[in-house]
Design a protein around this motif. Sequence first.
Motif, PDB file in Angstrom:
ATOM      1  N   GLY A 213      21.299 -39.789 -26.415  1.00  0.00           N
ATOM      2  CA  GLY A 213      22.176 -38.673 -26.792  1.00  0.00           C
ATOM      3  C   GLY A 213      22.752 -37.989 -25.570  1.00  0.00           C
ATOM      4  O   GLY A 213      23.258 -38.628 -24.645  1.00  0.00           O
ATOM      5  N   THR A 214      22.650 -36.647 -25.518  1.00  0.00           N
ATOM      6  CA  THR A 214      23.190 -35.905 -24.376  1.00  0.00           C
ATOM      7  C   THR A 214      22.169 -35.823 -23.240  1.00  0.00           C
ATOM      8  O   THR A 214      22.313 -35.022 -22.328  1.00  0.00           O
ATOM      9  CB  THR A 214      23.641 -34.502 -24.812  1.00  0.00           C
TER      10      THR A 214
ATOM     11  N   GLU B 235      22.727 -44.966 -24.576  1.00  0.00           N
ATOM     12  CA  GLU B 235      23.371 -44.202 -25.649  1.00  0.00           C
ATOM     13  C   GLU B 235      24.721 -44.821 -25.997  1.00  0.00           C
ATOM     14  O   GLU B 235      25.468 -45.251 -25.126  1.00  0.00           O
ATOM     15  CB  GLU B 235      23.526 -42.734 -25.205  1.00  0.00           C
ATOM     16  N   LEU B 236      25.035 -44.808 -27.294  1.00  0.00           N
ATOM     17  CA  LEU B 236      26.255 -45.429 -27.803  1.00  0.00           C
ATOM     18  C   LEU B 236      27.506 -44.561 -27.628  1.00  0.00           C
ATOM     19  O   LEU B 236      28.581 -45.059 -27.292  1.00  0.00           O
ATOM     20  CB  LEU B 236      26.041 -45.699 -29.310  1.00  0.00           C
ATOM     21  N   VAL B 237      27.371 -43.246 -27.876  1.00  0.00           N
ATOM     22  CA  VAL B 237      28.559 -42.387 -27.972  1.00  0.00           C
ATOM     23  C   VAL B 237      29.033 -41.934 -26.573  1.00  0.00           C
ATOM     24  O   VAL B 237      28.297 -41.255 -25.852  1.00  0.00           O
ATOM     25  CB  VAL B 237      28.259 -41.156 -28.860  1.00  0.00           C
TER      26      VAL B 237
ATOM     27  N   ASP C 176      25.649 -50.121 -27.177  1.00  0.00           N
ATOM     28  CA  ASP C 176      24.627 -50.350 -28.195  1.00  0.00           C
ATOM     29  C   ASP C 176      23.292 -50.705 -27.530  1.00  0.00           C
ATOM     30  O   ASP C 176      23.250 -51.615 -26.697  1.00  0.00           O
ATOM     31  CB  ASP C 176      25.125 -51.498 -29.088  1.00  0.00           C
ATOM     32  N   VAL C 177      22.214 -50.026 -27.884  1.00  0.00           N
ATOM     33  CA  VAL C 177      20.912 -50.262 -27.224  1.00  0.00           C
ATOM     34  C   VAL C 177      20.484 -51.722 -27.247  1.00  0.00           C
ATOM     35  O   VAL C 177      19.850 -52.191 -26.298  1.00  0.00           O
ATOM     36  CB  VAL C 177      19.734 -49.465 -27.859  1.00  0.00           C
TER      37      VAL C 177
ATOM     38  N   PRO D  12      15.475 -42.517 -32.176  1.00  0.00           N
ATOM     39  CA  PRO D  12      16.589 -43.088 -32.953  1.00  0.00           C
ATOM     40  C   PRO D  12      17.131 -42.132 -34.012  1.00  0.00           C
ATOM     41  O   PRO D  12      16.469 -41.141 -34.341  1.00  0.00           O
ATOM     42  CB  PRO D  12      15.948 -44.310 -33.622  1.00  0.00           C
TER      43      PRO D  12
ATOM     44  N   TYR E  17      18.371 -44.353 -27.140  1.00  0.00           N
ATOM     45  CA  TYR E  17      19.071 -43.397 -28.018  1.00  0.00           C
ATOM     46  C   TYR E  17      19.030 -42.023 -27.324  1.00  0.00           C
ATOM     47  O   TYR E  17      18.518 -41.053 -27.871  1.00  0.00           O
ATOM     48  CB  TYR E  17      18.406 -43.308 -29.401  1.00  0.00           C
TER      49      TYR E  17
ATOM     50  N   THR F 291      18.831 -35.010 -23.138  1.00  0.00           N
ATOM     51  CA  THR F 291      17.828 -33.943 -23.015  1.00  0.00           C
ATOM     52  C   THR F 291      16.474 -34.504 -22.548  1.00  0.00           C
ATOM     53  O   THR F 291      15.899 -34.011 -21.574  1.00  0.00           O
ATOM     54  CB  THR F 291      17.640 -33.219 -24.375  1.00  0.00           C
TER      55      THR F 291
ATOM     56  N   PHE G 296      26.009 -32.426 -29.028  1.00  0.00           N
ATOM     57  CA  PHE G 296      24.792 -32.409 -29.849  1.00  0.00           C
ATOM     58  C   PHE G 296      23.724 -31.637 -29.076  1.00  0.00           C
ATOM     59  O   PHE G 296      23.553 -31.823 -27.879  1.00  0.00           O
ATOM     60  CB  PHE G 296      24.288 -33.838 -30.110  1.00  0.00           C
TER      61      PHE G 296
ATOM     62  N   PHE H 203       9.824 -31.310 -26.741  1.00  0.00           N
ATOM     63  CA  PHE H 203      10.055 -32.058 -25.503  1.00  0.00           C
ATOM     64  C   PHE H 203       8.861 -31.952 -24.550  1.00  0.00           C
ATOM     65  O   PHE H 203       8.558 -32.888 -23.806  1.00  0.00           O
ATOM     66  CB  PHE H 203      11.348 -31.591 -24.828  1.00  0.00           C
TER      67      PHE H 203
HETATM   68  C1  LIG Z   1      18.322 -38.441 -32.736  1.00  0.00           C
HETATM   69  S1  LIG Z   1      19.652 -38.626 -31.669  1.00  0.00           S
HETATM   70  C2  LIG Z   1      18.896 -38.577 -30.104  1.00  0.00           C
HETATM   71  C3  LIG Z   1      19.144 -37.292 -29.415  1.00  0.00           C
HETATM   72  C4  LIG Z   1      18.735 -37.247 -27.962  1.00  0.00           C
HETATM   73  N1  LIG Z   1      17.334 -37.477 -27.741  1.00  0.00           N
HETATM   74  C5  LIG Z   1      19.131 -35.895 -27.379  1.00  0.00           C
HETATM   75  O1  LIG Z   1      18.248 -35.075 -27.167  1.00  0.00           O
HETATM   76  O2  LIG Z   1      20.329 -35.663 -27.199  1.00  0.00           O
HETATM   77  C6  LIG Z   1      20.042 -40.336 -31.819  1.00  0.00           C
HETATM   78  C7  LIG Z   1      21.106 -40.848 -30.876  1.00  0.00           C
HETATM   79  O3  LIG Z   1      21.228 -42.259 -31.033  1.00  0.00           O
HETATM   80  C8  LIG Z   1      22.560 -42.627 -30.784  1.00  0.00           C
HETATM   81  N2  LIG Z   1      22.754 -43.994 -31.320  1.00  0.00           N
HETATM   82  C9  LIG Z   1      22.876 -44.373 -32.623  1.00  0.00           C
HETATM   83  N3  LIG Z   1      22.970 -45.704 -32.721  1.00  0.00           N
HETATM   84  C10 LIG Z   1      22.909 -46.198 -31.459  1.00  0.00           C
HETATM   85  C11 LIG Z   1      22.947 -47.518 -30.897  1.00  0.00           C
HETATM   86  N4  LIG Z   1      23.091 -48.576 -31.674  1.00  0.00           N
HETATM   87  N5  LIG Z   1      22.842 -47.646 -29.569  1.00  0.00           N
HETATM   88  C12 LIG Z   1      22.700 -46.548 -28.776  1.00  0.00           C
HETATM   89  N6  LIG Z   1      22.647 -45.283 -29.239  1.00  0.00           N
HETATM   90  C13 LIG Z   1      22.751 -45.107 -30.564  1.00  0.00           C
HETATM   91  C14 LIG Z   1      23.346 -41.534 -31.465  1.00  0.00           C
HETATM   92  O4  LIG Z   1      24.644 -41.446 -30.962  1.00  0.00           O
HETATM   93  C15 LIG Z   1      22.494 -40.288 -31.118  1.00  0.00           C
HETATM   94  O5  LIG Z   1      22.950 -39.685 -29.932  1.00  0.00           O
END
Ligand SMILES: C[S@@+](CC[C@H](N)C(=O)[O-])C[C@H]1O[C@@H](n2cnc3c(N)ncnc32)[C@H](O)[C@@H]1O
Length: 469
Positions: A334-335, A353-355, A380-381, A399, A332, A337, A301, A313
């Motif tokens: 993500g990668t 981060e979940l993934v 999960d957060v 989020p 949340y 950033t 992502f 940012f």
């Molecule tokens: C809008 S993106 C954030 C992107 C991040 N700021 C970045 O720059 O890469 C939302 C992120 O929330 C993660 N996410 C969704 N549900 C979640 C949960 N319950 N717990 C943790 N992370 C979660 C998703 O996998 C996604 O990476």
Amino acid sequence: MSDQAARKPRPGDEEELVIERFDESGRGVAHHKQCIWSVLRARPGSTVRVKALRRRRHEVEAVALSTLATDPRAVAPSCAHFGACGGCTLQDLAYAQQLAGKHALVVASFQRHAALDEGVDVLPVLGATHTERYRNKMEFTFGNRRWIAPHEPQGAADGFALGMHAAGLWQKVVAIESCAIQTDVGNRVLAAARAEALAQNLEPWCVKRHEGLLRHMVVRVSGTTGEVLVNLVTSRAEPERIGPYVAAVIARVPEIGTFVQTVNSQAATVSYGEAELVHHGPGWIREVLGGVEFRVSAQSFFQTNSAQAARLFELVAREAAPTGAERIWDLYSGTGTISLILARHAREVVGFELVPAAVADARSNAERNGLTNVRFVEGDVVETTRRETEFPEVVVVDPPRAGLHPKLVEPLARVPARRMVYVSCKHSSAARDLAALRPYGWRAVRVQPVDLFPHTPHVECVITLERAP
Ligand SMILES: C[S@@+](CC[C@H](N)C(=O)[O-])C[C@H]1O[C@@H](n2cnc3c(N)ncnc32)[C@H](O)[C@@H]1O
């Protein structure tokens, strides 16, 4: 009032409406006969003849049949595929009008949820400097049912297309010659991929029968280093046919630094799959934002507008205002950033981060940039933040579109931080969350919308919250 005038609209009714604004999905909105009309393909400022499709209480969904008067402020769309292609629905609105419309949407969301104190206004939208060629990633579809434009002669070839889904017609693909929001090199990749697929007789995917070889093509061009990655999604590996195809496309566009193939034999039309084969190059491109280098691979992502992401940012960092002494939580993440950009200015950053793949990307980006004061917690957060033993001074949340998980609101609100920065990709969810945080003393002190997606109704917001004394 006559019976005809007084009765509520019914499906099939035809009316003349003056379109007042666009809504969150880019449809035109008008008030008429005590109902709110939401009209597909209707521009703000225009007078249109519409047909009602369905009504739920006071909300009518309608389609525009003809335009009776256009808004004098309408502009000529810059893309030849405007209207047929499902993207860039606002391209015939002047950019200033797009920004004003997005601002009105954000204001309406916050008003609906009574989420702001008196005196706190939504700031004007931070517009993009470039409204064309701004996307660093485009996903195109191969299809065996080309969308035929009304002006084309009968019998025009319709068995192959590479482009975007036609607006409202998921089985048809509009053959995109040139896309106004992707880079020039991206358009050359598109032309080369089409020409070679036809020359080498590679069959496009059929969404009805689930057969064919070529399914999607994702083109990523780094907005900061210019490096090019192509991800070709096929239904089978077939190296004896795909190998020569890849070589021929690269010969036409030598700037391609990485060419990967993703195999997806499933019916679902997605651009990830069972196997990823790197045909050429390292398998990733680099983006540099906030002084941090990010590796972006086919499945990673990354914000799709690098220039505006840099401003977003920068704004997050300014609002988080680290002095170097703080612990920051990035929920949340993500990668990573935001975490990695903030880590350069904070004592410690913890990303949640979940993934797992995103967490792996974030960790390797941290390592390569020599950032040792940042760690990423997978899960999960709601669960993972509960396990932390030390609280942060600043919290950043970014989020997904649904907003904060309801179970997160109370524990998050009770974190004894002095500041929270909420990065939102859906203002209506953010407004609801802000309203839910208010009883715990959290107040928004600034709301700054940022436009990362010119010609679409989407708008991001950076909201700064402080705890009321
Ligand atoms: C809008 S993106 C954030 C992107 C991040 N700021 C970045 O720059 O890469 C939302 C992120 O929330 C993660 N996410 C969704 N549900 C979640 C949960 N319950 N717990 C943790 N992370 C979660 C998703 O996998 C996604 O990476």
